[in-house]
Write an enzyme that holds these catalytic residues in place. Structure first.
Site, PDB file in Angstrom:
ATOM      1  N   THR A  82       0.823  -1.218   0.000  1.00  8.18           N
ATOM      2  CA  THR A  82       0.000   0.000   0.000  1.00  8.18           C
ATOM      3  C   THR A  82       0.857   1.267   0.000  1.00  8.18           C
ATOM      4  OG1 THR A  82      -1.860  -1.064   1.093  1.00  8.18           O
ATOM      5  CG2 THR A  82      -1.687   1.305   1.368  1.00  8.18           C
ATOM      6  N   HIS A 197      -9.328  -4.641   3.654  1.00  9.80           N
ATOM      7  CA  HIS A 197      -7.993  -5.240   3.752  1.00  9.80           C
ATOM      8  C   HIS A 197      -8.110  -6.749   3.945  1.00  9.80           C
ATOM      9  CE1 HIS A 197      -3.906  -6.074   5.030  1.00  9.80           C
ATOM     10  NE2 HIS A 197      -3.573  -4.846   4.657  1.00  9.80           N
ATOM     11  N   ASP A 257      -5.209   0.695  -4.621  1.00 10.04           N
ATOM     12  CA  ASP A 257      -3.768   0.628  -4.349  1.00 10.04           C
ATOM     13  C   ASP A 257      -3.119  -0.598  -4.979  1.00 10.04           C
ATOM     14  OD1 ASP A 257      -4.853  -1.236  -2.576  1.00 10.04           O
ATOM     15  OD2 ASP A 257      -3.820  -0.471  -0.805  1.00 10.04           O
TER      16      ASP A 257
HETATM   17  C1  GP9 Z   1      -2.248  -0.218   6.873  1.00 13.64           C
HETATM   18  C2  GP9 Z   1      -2.582  -0.392   5.440  1.00 13.64           C
HETATM   19  C3  GP9 Z   1      -2.169  -1.762   5.006  1.00 13.64           C
HETATM   20  O1  GP9 Z   1      -1.787   1.033   7.233  1.00 13.64           O
HETATM   21  O2  GP9 Z   1      -2.214   0.627   4.615  1.00 13.64           O
HETATM   22  O3  GP9 Z   1      -1.367  -1.816   3.916  1.00 13.64           O
HETATM   23  P1  GP9 Z   1      -1.022  -3.178   3.138  1.00 13.64           P
HETATM   24  O4  GP9 Z   1      -0.880  -4.288   4.173  1.00 13.64           O
HETATM   25  O5  GP9 Z   1      -2.139  -3.450   2.179  1.00 13.64           O
HETATM   26  O6  GP9 Z   1       0.235  -2.882   2.443  1.00 13.64           O
END
Ligand code: GP9
Length: 431
Positions: A82, A197, A257
């Site tokens: 992300t 997520h 993302d």
């Molecule tokens: C947590 C979120 C997770 O701050 O941005 O990111 P990821 O695990 O998808 O890289």
């Protein structure tokens, strides 16, 4: 070496900093810029239904008017997931593959979107409902150009508004709007959602999508439910922006993302292929939506030129009308490209790329002759890959160039960014 090769090819600093002007140049000039990075949000969701249930009704509605929708837009993340999506989008550099770019280059000079907006009279604030130190955001953001960062430590997070990993998107948007309304105008606000997520199981709090029994408790089923929740939160967010008088004078941008469902996972592969009606491959795993909504602009178009996250900054800067503020951009303005070219380095390894028509994946052993390519339209394998050798070499060189520029802290020679950290300040007191 990569920098020398670049100079020999005549692709100088000037050509890297020149952002071409499209027919929409300056369309959003002077408006607040609100960018929402959506967690694990893939493009196949847009316009799709599951058992008669529309998965993203609110985003779909946006596409009906005043919106530029980029439907061949792709992730370009590395190990920083992300945070790499943020890094690539804001700075128009590829993240590196041997570490996390926000940590590795924390003290580098940058002149990405937050700096460019500030140069043009905007404030720049980041919002994310998870702990501030995750992915080193709290340390990296000042050099990235953000004046302030609202993280889980600043939001009200309690049992009622926790969904999945932490602060639910609905409350996250609501609390962020309460800050945004008191920011000096015009502002640039960058919001990063959280609820959709992995592992996506939020069924204890939300069951917007009724799943077939065999898809309950699967990653695929939970994913559809989680993104449906985020889409509902987006609907509420847009209403709140209207209520607070922040809608008409803003440009509101959404993009994913990275993938939510890994194509190499057997169960995902089976369920996604059944859902799509063909084999689920990397091009679809990487394909994220980019939705640019400019209320009252009268402009609506679906743009199918291939673009990647490093193209985000130059494309948005053109819409804002600040092309001349860009110091260096490795990406291109998608709105002016005749043919897209998107390099990959993760999952499809360095040397791989996607164009408007084909995807090329370098073999895991790195040997060109062992590689594969497929047609994005027919989805059939392309037997003769030799015609792609030149683009493969360009893709290799491009990744090396981006890495070399980061390693040498190239931006320190091209901009006036103060190297010392800026103090973090801003408006506090949420709810
Ligand atoms: C947590 C979120 C997770 O701050 O941005 O990111 P990821 O695990 O998808 O890289």
């Amino acid at each position: 070496q990569a920098l020398e090769a670049l100079a020999e090819n005549g692709d100088t600093k000037e050509s890297m900093s020149e952002v071409s002007k499209s027919q929409y140049h300056g369309l959003a000039k002077g408006r607040n810029l609100i960018v929402v990075q959506l967690e694990s949000f893939q493009n196949f969701l847009i316009g799709a239904s599951y058992e008669g249930q529309v998965i993203t009704p609110n985003l779909n509605r946006l596409l009906q008017e005043d919106t530029l929708y980029f439907d061949h837009y792709y992730q370009q993340i590395g190990k920083g997931s992300t945070s790499d999506a943020e890094f690539a989008s804001q700075n128009s550099f590829l993240p590196v593959m041997y570490g996390q770019s926000y940590t590795r280059f924390m003290d580098n000079a940058f002149y990405g979107l937050p700096w460019i907006m500030r140069e043009n009279g905007y404030s720049a604030t980041a919002f994310h409902g998870y702990v501030g130190e995750f992915w080193n955001r709290d340390e990296a953001y000042p050099q990235q150009g953000f004046e302030d960062f609202y993280s889980a430590e600043d939001f009200v997070v309690n049992d009622d508004n926790t969904v999945g990993w932490g602060l639910g998107d609905e409350s996250f948007f609501r609390q962020s709007v309460s800050v945004m309304k008191s920011l000096p105008k015009p502002f640039y606000s960058f919001l990063i959602t959280l609820t959709s997520h992995n592992p996506y199981d939020i069924t204890d709090r939300y069951e917007g999508i009724q799943l077939r029994p065999e898809q309950e408790d699967t990653l695929f089923g939970n994913y559809l439910n989680a993104v449906h929740y985020t889409d509902a939160a987006i609907g509420t967010f847009l209403s709140q922006l209207k209520q607070e008088g922040l809608y008409d004078n803003s440009i509101i941008v959404f993009y994913g993302d990275h993938f939510g469902l890994k194509a190499t996972d057997e169960e995902n592969q089976e369920q996604m292929s059944a859902f799509l009606g063909h084999t689920y491959d990397y091009d679809e795993m990487f394909n994220i939506p980019l939705i640019v909504h400019i209320p009252g602009s009268g402009v609506s178009e679906t743009i199918s030129t291939a673009g990647g996250q490093i193209d985000f900054m130059p494309t948005i800067v053109d819409l804002m009308g600040y092309n001349d503020s860009v110091r260096v951009a490795l990406g291109k303005n998608i709105l002016t490209q005749e043919e897209g070219f998107v390099v990959s380095q993760a999952y499809m390894l360095k040397g791989s790329f996607i164009t408007d028509d084909i995807a090329f994946e370098i073999s895991k052993d790195g040997i060109f002759e062992h590689s594969r390519a497929w047609d994005l339209h027919t989805r059939e394998a392309i037997e003769d890959i030799e015609p792609f050798r030149e683009q493969y070499e360009k893709a290799l060189q491009f990744v090396d160039l981006s890495t070399a520029m980061l390693e040498q802290n190239y931006m320190q020679f091209t901009c006036n960014v103060p190297v010392e950290r800026l103090p973090v300040n801003g408006v506090r007191g949420l709810m």
